[in-house]
Design an enzyme around this catalytic site. Structure first.
Site, PDB file in Angstrom:
ATOM      1  N   LYS A  81       0.745  -0.855   0.190  1.00 57.42           N
ATOM      2  CA  LYS A  81       0.156   0.055   0.119  1.00 57.42           C
ATOM      3  C   LYS A  81       0.639   1.204  -0.257  1.00 57.42           C
ATOM      4  CE  LYS A  81      -2.012   2.772   3.107  1.00 57.42           C
ATOM      5  NZ  LYS A  81      -1.886   4.264   1.981  1.00 57.42           N
ATOM      6  N   GLY A  91       6.831   5.000   7.848  1.00 56.75           N
ATOM      7  CA  GLY A  91       5.897   6.214   7.894  1.00 56.75           C
ATOM      8  C   GLY A  91       6.122   6.630   9.616  1.00 56.75           C
ATOM      9  N   THR A  96       5.627   7.425  13.725  1.00 58.39           N
ATOM     10  CA  THR A  96       6.058   6.748  15.192  1.00 58.39           C
ATOM     11  C   THR A  96       5.602   6.484  15.286  1.00 58.39           C
ATOM     12  OG1 THR A  96       8.433   7.273  15.054  1.00 58.39           O
ATOM     13  CG2 THR A  96       7.303   6.488  17.680  1.00 58.39           C
ATOM     14  N   GLY A 106       3.166   3.673  13.022  1.00 57.61           N
ATOM     15  CA  GLY A 106       3.820   2.415  13.572  1.00 57.61           C
ATOM     16  C   GLY A 106       3.711   1.426  15.385  1.00 57.61           C
ATOM     17  N   GLU A 113      10.404   1.083  10.260  1.00 55.30           N
ATOM     18  CA  GLU A 113      10.827   1.940  10.439  1.00 55.30           C
ATOM     19  C   GLU A 113      10.403   3.882  10.294  1.00 55.30           C
ATOM     20  OE1 GLU A 113      14.242   1.655   9.591  1.00 55.30           O
ATOM     21  OE2 GLU A 113      14.397  -0.541   8.135  1.00 55.30           O
ATOM     22  N   CYS A 138      13.484  10.859   6.662  1.00 57.23           N
ATOM     23  CA  CYS A 138      13.558  10.273   7.697  1.00 57.23           C
ATOM     24  C   CYS A 138      15.678   9.735   8.677  1.00 57.23           C
ATOM     25  CB  CYS A 138      14.067   8.912   7.948  1.00 57.23           C
ATOM     26  SG  CYS A 138      14.617   7.609   6.494  1.00 57.23           S
ATOM     27  N   GLU A 190      10.710  15.743  14.972  1.00 55.82           N
ATOM     28  CA  GLU A 190      10.866  15.743  13.525  1.00 55.82           C
ATOM     29  C   GLU A 190      10.228  16.253  12.706  1.00 55.82           C
ATOM     30  OE1 GLU A 190       9.319  12.328  11.595  1.00 55.82           O
ATOM     31  OE2 GLU A 190      11.095  12.143  10.366  1.00 55.82           O
TER      32      GLU A 190
HETATM   33  P1  NAD Z   1       2.630   8.146   7.849  1.00 56.18           P
HETATM   34  O1  NAD Z   1       2.785   7.616   8.824  1.00 56.18           O
HETATM   35  O2  NAD Z   1       1.255   9.363   8.092  1.00 56.18           O
HETATM   36  O3  NAD Z   1       2.010   7.752   7.128  1.00 56.18           O
HETATM   37  C1  NAD Z   1       2.572   6.081   6.466  1.00 56.18           C
HETATM   38  C2  NAD Z   1       2.259   5.085   5.620  1.00 56.18           C
HETATM   39  O4  NAD Z   1       1.284   4.255   6.467  1.00 56.18           O
HETATM   40  C3  NAD Z   1       0.988   6.003   4.611  1.00 56.18           C
HETATM   41  O5  NAD Z   1       1.105   4.532   3.729  1.00 56.18           O
HETATM   42  C4  NAD Z   1      -0.351   5.820   5.222  1.00 56.18           C
HETATM   43  O6  NAD Z   1      -1.309   5.568   4.696  1.00 56.18           O
HETATM   44  C5  NAD Z   1      -0.191   4.476   6.157  1.00 56.18           C
HETATM   45  N1  NAD Z   1      -1.574   4.451   7.228  1.00 56.18           N
HETATM   46  C6  NAD Z   1      -1.831   5.305   7.826  1.00 56.18           C
HETATM   47  N2  NAD Z   1      -2.916   5.645   9.091  1.00 56.18           N
HETATM   48  C7  NAD Z   1      -2.350   4.235   9.137  1.00 56.18           C
HETATM   49  C8  NAD Z   1      -3.404   3.034  10.358  1.00 56.18           C
HETATM   50  N3  NAD Z   1      -4.238   3.518  10.741  1.00 56.18           N
HETATM   51  N4  NAD Z   1      -2.958   1.727   9.632  1.00 56.18           N
HETATM   52  C9  NAD Z   1      -2.103   1.360   8.146  1.00 56.18           C
HETATM   53  N5  NAD Z   1      -1.533   2.543   7.289  1.00 56.18           N
HETATM   54  C10 NAD Z   1      -1.243   3.580   8.164  1.00 56.18           C
HETATM   55  O7  NAD Z   1       3.645   8.657   7.846  1.00 56.18           O
HETATM   56  P2  NAD Z   1       4.165   9.605   6.280  1.00 56.18           P
HETATM   57  O8  NAD Z   1       3.749  10.976   6.924  1.00 56.18           O
HETATM   58  O9  NAD Z   1       4.189   9.038   4.995  1.00 56.18           O
HETATM   59  O10 NAD Z   1       5.333   9.327   5.995  1.00 56.18           O
HETATM   60  C11 NAD Z   1       6.446  10.334   6.867  1.00 56.18           C
HETATM   61  C12 NAD Z   1       6.991   9.618   8.238  1.00 56.18           C
HETATM   62  O11 NAD Z   1       7.807   8.374   8.066  1.00 56.18           O
HETATM   63  C13 NAD Z   1       8.104   9.886   8.931  1.00 56.18           C
HETATM   64  O12 NAD Z   1       8.300   9.982  10.535  1.00 56.18           O
HETATM   65  C14 NAD Z   1       9.402   9.725   8.986  1.00 56.18           C
HETATM   66  O13 NAD Z   1      10.879  10.110   9.089  1.00 56.18           O
HETATM   67  C15 NAD Z   1       9.221   8.060   8.357  1.00 56.18           C
HETATM   68  N6  NAD Z   1       9.559   7.850   7.567  1.00 56.18           N
HETATM   69  C16 NAD Z   1      10.956   6.328   7.908  1.00 56.18           C
HETATM   70  C17 NAD Z   1      11.843   6.487   7.064  1.00 56.18           C
HETATM   71  C18 NAD Z   1      12.538   4.942   7.975  1.00 56.18           C
HETATM   72  O14 NAD Z   1      12.963   4.252   7.184  1.00 56.18           O
HETATM   73  N7  NAD Z   1      12.732   4.849   9.111  1.00 56.18           N
HETATM   74  C19 NAD Z   1      11.803   6.453   6.055  1.00 56.18           C
HETATM   75  C20 NAD Z   1      11.022   7.762   5.681  1.00 56.18           C
HETATM   76  C21 NAD Z   1      10.157   8.127   6.119  1.00 56.18           C
END
Ligand code: NAD
Length: 455
Positions: free
Chosen positions: A154, A207, A209, A212, A229, A263, A355
């Site tokens: 997804k 995504g 924290t 996650g 991650e 990230c 962040e």
């Molecule tokens: P987000 O957590 O908002 O979304 C990430 C994904 O999760 C999206 O596909 C979203 O649709 C999905 N999602 C949202 N709610 C969900 C739920 N309840 N259940 C299942 N899936 C759900 O994050 P974002 O804004 O897309 O990305 C930015 C974040 O990602 C930042 O905090 C960044 O640090 C982190 N990130 C981490 C890494 C790493 O490797 N550690 C890499 C890239 C980004």
């Protein structure tokens, strides 16, 4: 089916509408993946390896088209987007070696033969963020497929286009129907269904924290495997004995690449107090040199932020009356532009602790090595970081002292497909990439075969 309108962040123009999966469609896709997985796992290892090499070759033939699509959807500078598409090819090529090398062990025991097998999990759900749609997708799907699993993926709502295209390229290259499917959809619909559907045996989530933690809690219900991650607030530690010119010249790329939507962004620069003023003198022209503009221009180093909503979030950290040390440039007019911005707040200011995920960096002075390590670790995150020094002993001491998964000395590199990547503390759980990644898509099975003694 509902749909989502994709907007080009550099122009604010509509790109296309993407149909979104609902729960029923998600369940159907997962069922198809389960069927495909059984046949895939039965294939000879060399055949699975060849299929992944064919997929890599097809990605290679599409690097320019994928890069153009990412630039359109995510606003990434074209040079960077080409690197990302090439990286997908390289990750597939690297893990195409894995099916023939998933070695178990033969363990000496009394009374027979003991061997271990690395069995595939079945269907793996990969949930990706919007900041690096292609590369992060590949870190999940390539090793998972190599280990004999099927993948449902997804993508983030804002940036689905390259992931959708990668699944098509996989099919065109000969991957079996249903083995690797991309399901655009909402996180709380498709993403949550990956967590609750019992056929999905592992969720790989990249995504925030906050989300996650929800995924980890939800997965506990079925003792579902997770790799997480998550976010970061990484430190770039500059000691007085470093090559200060190089440290200052490279600091902008360490935080402003991908407009800070990374990230691993080194979003806190910690500078030894005795060289702080000199470092700031060197940093200002380096920040002014960052070329911010049209992502299709080959010279562009930094594009726009990904969306209006994210622009508002980043802007909230730098209100009009905030004290800015200095700023780079950004285009006027349409597009979600934000200039590279340098702040010098106190240690507890939210710009120094949260962040921001945009082109905003905080510079903080420190007193000595112990203070630098303690300041670097004064965060719940622990993803990456850099250490600038000419003293090898100090480089090693500080590398061991900083609680983060990916550190670089006298550089800002964090991601290579051949080395492990992941976070300490609340930056994540588990590791992606590197030689062991396929194992995290398997469960170890131990088999003992009794051998009768001849009397
Ligand atoms: P987000 O957590 O908002 O979304 C990430 C994904 O999760 C999206 O596909 C979203 O649709 C999905 N999602 C949202 N709610 C969900 C739920 N309840 N259940 C299942 N899936 C759900 O994050 P974002 O804004 O897309 O990305 C930015 C974040 O990602 C930042 O905090 C960044 O640090 C982190 N990130 C981490 C890494 C790493 O490797 N550690 C890499 C890239 C980004």
């Amino acid at each position: 089916m509902s749909s989502y309108t994709v907007i080009n962040p550099a122009t604010e123009e509509v790109v296309t509408d993407v149909e979104l999966f609902d729960v029923e469609g998600t369940d159907d896709a997962i069922a198809r993946a389960a069927d495909a997985q059984k046949a895939w796992a039965r294939r000879a290892p060399a055949e699975r390896a060849q299929a992944l090499r064919d997929f890599a070759a097809a990605v290679d033939a599409n690097v320019e088209a994928l890069a153009r699509l990412e630039t359109l959807n995510s606003g990434h500078p074209i040079g960077q987007a080409r690197w990302e598409a090439g990286h997908v090819r390289d990750v597939l090529t690297y893990y195409s070696a894995a099916p023939e090398r998933l070695f178990g062990k033969q363990i000496p025991v009394a009374g027979g033969l003991d061997v271990t097998f690395h069995e595939p999990l079945g269907v793996v759900g990969v949930i990706t963020p919007w900041n690096f749609p292609m590369t992060i997708a590949a870190w999940g799907f390539a090793p998972a497929l190599a280990a004999g699993n099927a993948v449902v993926l997804k993508p983030a709502e804002w940036t689905p286009l390259t992931s959708v295209r990668l699944a098509e390229i996989g099919r065109e290259s000969g991957l079996p129907d249903g083995l690797f499917q991309v399901l655009p959809g909402h996180g709380n619909v498709v993403g949550e269904r990956f967590v609750t559907n019992r056929t999905v045996r592992k969720v790989v989530f990249t995504g925030s924290t906050a989300v996650g933690k929800k995924i980890m809690a939800g997965s506990a219900e079925q003792v579902k495997r997770v790799t997480l991650e998550l976010g970061g607030k990484s430190a770039n530690i500059v000691f007085a004995d470093s090559d200060l010119e190089r440290a200052a010249a490279s600091a902008p790329s360490g935080v402003f690449d991908n407009a800070g939507q990374d990230c691993c962004a080194r979003s806190r620069i910690l500078v030894e107090r005795s060289v702080y003023d000199r470092f700031m003198e060197l940093l200002e022209p380096a920040v002014n040199r960052v070329v911010v503009g049209d992502p299709n221009d080959e010279a562009t180093e930094m594009g726009p932020l990904v969306s209006a909503k994210h622009h508002a979030s980043v802007s909230s950290y730098v209100p009009d009356d905030s004290q800015v040390a200095f700023r780079g440039s950004a285009p006027q007019g349409p597009g979600y532009w934000f200039p590279p911005t340098v702040l010098t707040p106190g240690r507890d200011d939210r710009t120094a602790t949260e962040e921001i995920f945009g082109p905003v960096v905080t510079v903080l002075p420190f007193d000595d090595e112990a203070d630098a390590v303690s300041l670097a670790n004064a965060t719940e995150y622990g993803l990456s970081g850099s250490i600038w020094t000419r003293d090898v002993g100090r480089a090693l001491r500080v590398s061991r002292g900083v609680e983060a998964g990916n550190l670089s000395v006298n550089s800002h590199s964090s991601v290579r497909y051949s080395t492990p990547f992941g976070g300490f503390k609340q930056s994540g759980l588990g590791r992606e990439l590197g030689p062991d990644a396929p194992l995290s898509f398997t469960d170890t099975k131990n088999v003992f075969i009794a051998v009768e003694e001849l009397s």
